[in-house]
Design an enzyme around this catalytic site. Sequence first.
Site, PDB file in Angstrom:
ATOM      1  N   THR A   1      53.320  40.028  20.983  1.00 38.15           N
ATOM      2  CA  THR A   1      52.739  40.699  22.173  1.00 38.15           C
ATOM      3  C   THR A   1      54.378  41.602  21.949  1.00 38.15           C
ATOM      4  O   THR A   1      55.405  41.461  22.124  1.00 38.15           O
ATOM      5  CB  THR A   1      52.707  40.149  23.646  1.00 38.15           C
ATOM      6  OG1 THR A   1      51.230  40.063  23.468  1.00 38.15           O
ATOM      7  CG2 THR A   1      52.529  41.597  24.588  1.00 38.15           C
ATOM      8  N   GLU A   2      55.101  43.085  22.149  1.00 33.66           N
ATOM      9  CA  GLU A   2      55.632  43.297  22.572  1.00 33.66           C
ATOM     10  C   GLU A   2      56.270  44.582  23.886  1.00 33.66           C
ATOM     11  O   GLU A   2      54.574  44.345  24.309  1.00 33.66           O
ATOM     12  CB  GLU A   2      55.469  44.487  21.378  1.00 33.66           C
ATOM     13  CG  GLU A   2      55.927  43.985  20.246  1.00 33.66           C
ATOM     14  CD  GLU A   2      56.336  45.259  18.932  1.00 33.66           C
ATOM     15  OE1 GLU A   2      56.405  45.936  19.490  1.00 33.66           O
ATOM     16  OE2 GLU A   2      56.415  44.389  17.469  1.00 33.66           O
TER      17      GLU A   2
ATOM     18  N   GLY B   1      51.309  45.330  24.624  1.00 40.18           N
ATOM     19  CA  GLY B   1      50.359  45.288  25.429  1.00 40.18           C
ATOM     20  C   GLY B   1      48.897  44.585  24.871  1.00 40.18           C
ATOM     21  O   GLY B   1      49.076  43.899  23.848  1.00 40.18           O
TER      22      GLY B   1
ATOM     23  N   ILE C   1      37.616  26.368  50.764  1.00 42.45           N
ATOM     24  CA  ILE C   1      37.426  25.176  51.574  1.00 42.45           C
ATOM     25  C   ILE C   1      38.096  23.982  51.964  1.00 42.45           C
ATOM     26  O   ILE C   1      38.364  23.492  53.012  1.00 42.45           O
ATOM     27  CB  ILE C   1      36.793  24.549  50.448  1.00 42.45           C
ATOM     28  CG1 ILE C   1      35.743  24.830  49.776  1.00 42.45           C
ATOM     29  CG2 ILE C   1      36.632  22.939  50.392  1.00 42.45           C
ATOM     30  CD1 ILE C   1      34.606  24.490  48.385  1.00 42.45           C
TER      31      ILE C   1
ATOM     32  N   GLY D   1      40.819  24.979  53.088  1.00 43.27           N
ATOM     33  CA  GLY D   1      41.513  25.587  54.541  1.00 43.27           C
ATOM     34  C   GLY D   1      43.230  26.217  54.738  1.00 43.27           C
ATOM     35  O   GLY D   1      43.870  26.831  53.232  1.00 43.27           O
TER      36      GLY D   1
ATOM     37  N   GLU E   1      46.137  36.238  26.280  1.00 40.11           N
ATOM     38  CA  GLU E   1      44.597  35.960  24.990  1.00 40.11           C
ATOM     39  C   GLU E   1      43.429  36.427  25.089  1.00 40.11           C
ATOM     40  O   GLU E   1      42.591  36.802  24.598  1.00 40.11           O
ATOM     41  CB  GLU E   1      44.316  34.630  24.370  1.00 40.11           C
ATOM     42  CG  GLU E   1      45.880  33.575  24.145  1.00 40.11           C
ATOM     43  CD  GLU E   1      45.244  32.837  22.994  1.00 40.11           C
ATOM     44  OE1 GLU E   1      44.666  32.683  22.629  1.00 40.11           O
ATOM     45  OE2 GLU E   1      46.400  31.610  23.232  1.00 40.11           O
TER      46      GLU E   1
ATOM     47  N   GLU F   1      38.935  42.762  30.035  1.00 39.90           N
ATOM     48  CA  GLU F   1      38.576  44.312  29.724  1.00 39.90           C
ATOM     49  C   GLU F   1      38.356  44.387  27.584  1.00 39.90           C
ATOM     50  O   GLU F   1      36.905  44.846  27.276  1.00 39.90           O
ATOM     51  CB  GLU F   1      39.383  45.246  29.777  1.00 39.90           C
ATOM     52  CG  GLU F   1      39.377  46.033  31.847  1.00 39.90           C
ATOM     53  CD  GLU F   1      40.139  44.759  32.150  1.00 39.90           C
ATOM     54  OE1 GLU F   1      39.909  44.689  33.393  1.00 39.90           O
ATOM     55  OE2 GLU F   1      41.267  43.777  31.395  1.00 39.90           O
TER      56      GLU F   1
END
Length: 386
Positions: free
Chosen positions: A126-127, A131, A342, A344, A368, A372
């Site tokens: 990734t750069e 993205g 649950i 709270g 990874e 989308e």
Amino acid sequence: MDYRLSPELEELRRTVEEFAHEVVAPKIGDFYERHEFPYEIVREMGRMGLFGLPFPEEYGGMGGDYLALGVALEELARVDSSVAITLEAGVSLGAMPIHLYGTEAQKREWLPRLCSGDVLGAFGLTEPDGGSDAGATRTTARLDESTNEWIINGTKCFITNSGTDITGLVTVTAVTGRKPDGRPQISSIIVPSGTPGFTVAAPYSKVGWNASDTRELSFTDVRVPAANLLGEEGRGYAQFLRILDEGRIAIAALATGLAQGCVDESVKYAKERHAFGRPIAENQAIQFKIADMEMKAHTSRLAWRDAAARLVTGAPFKKEAALAKLHSSTVAVDNAREATQIHGGYGFMNEYPVARMWRDSKILEIGEGTSEVQRMLIAREMGLVG
């Protein structure tokens, strides 16, 4: 197809489950709060052979496969995702490229140390401006024929395991030329830690995964031998797409573990917490929430095991890996939200594991390959995209 574990895998599952609850659980909260990498836990994982699970014994591995890795990841993530992602990235992204595409010399040099956990590897894809568009690589590598060295320049971001004291290498993708149609020719090159010009930034300040190591990397006239080319020149992008396909199965297993951990914690809390004179577990609204959470974790487990079984047997698995990753990451976020509800007000307190799980879950829909991207892959495999 029978998705029950073999006796050997069930023994592995129980061993990792015991380790997660007895070694990881009591300590990881403090590491997480301090944003500190848990070296002692990682060393113990190495001694257990977890980093070598899917690799051949001749290179120091355990002779297992991706199903074994997924079982270990799920059990770890039921307790903590920082530890689980350290294992996942070390295996799927650090060592697997060398196992699949390395020369015999590269395998002999790196795999034994990677399998033992003495050294971690990282995956520099990734750069900052790329993205999800992993093909838009701007990092370059030029071969200096006078010295027979690659000269690398560029920047990578969001790279896991890239700046620890035991990080030994980062495999980076870089443009090494142009194809006849003008498109970039992307290759993969091994860059050992400490190479002059290779700079590792300070750790990111992250929302979650706070006990894992994630950094930005920069390369300024970094020189490595020509022999550090991983696989064929110009095939780096294709190689890493395959690595990502396999890695999605591992992430799906991790996400399933987080989803199941949310169930575990919610069942425990619902039995202990009293309101209006009785345990909240007796309230049908709570019962239904937890039942739905269990259903989602169960179907997520079936999805990743199906994809892993296809990979192990040599069947096509790209669509199934994307399905598993998409479904399990969605389930992880859903279950973390419900578990927090649950609990709270206590679910908002970091001393409770579900608060950590809530913070850790969102990245599973991004890392990874975003959700989308998974939908794009599934549609393409179904013939809906040309």
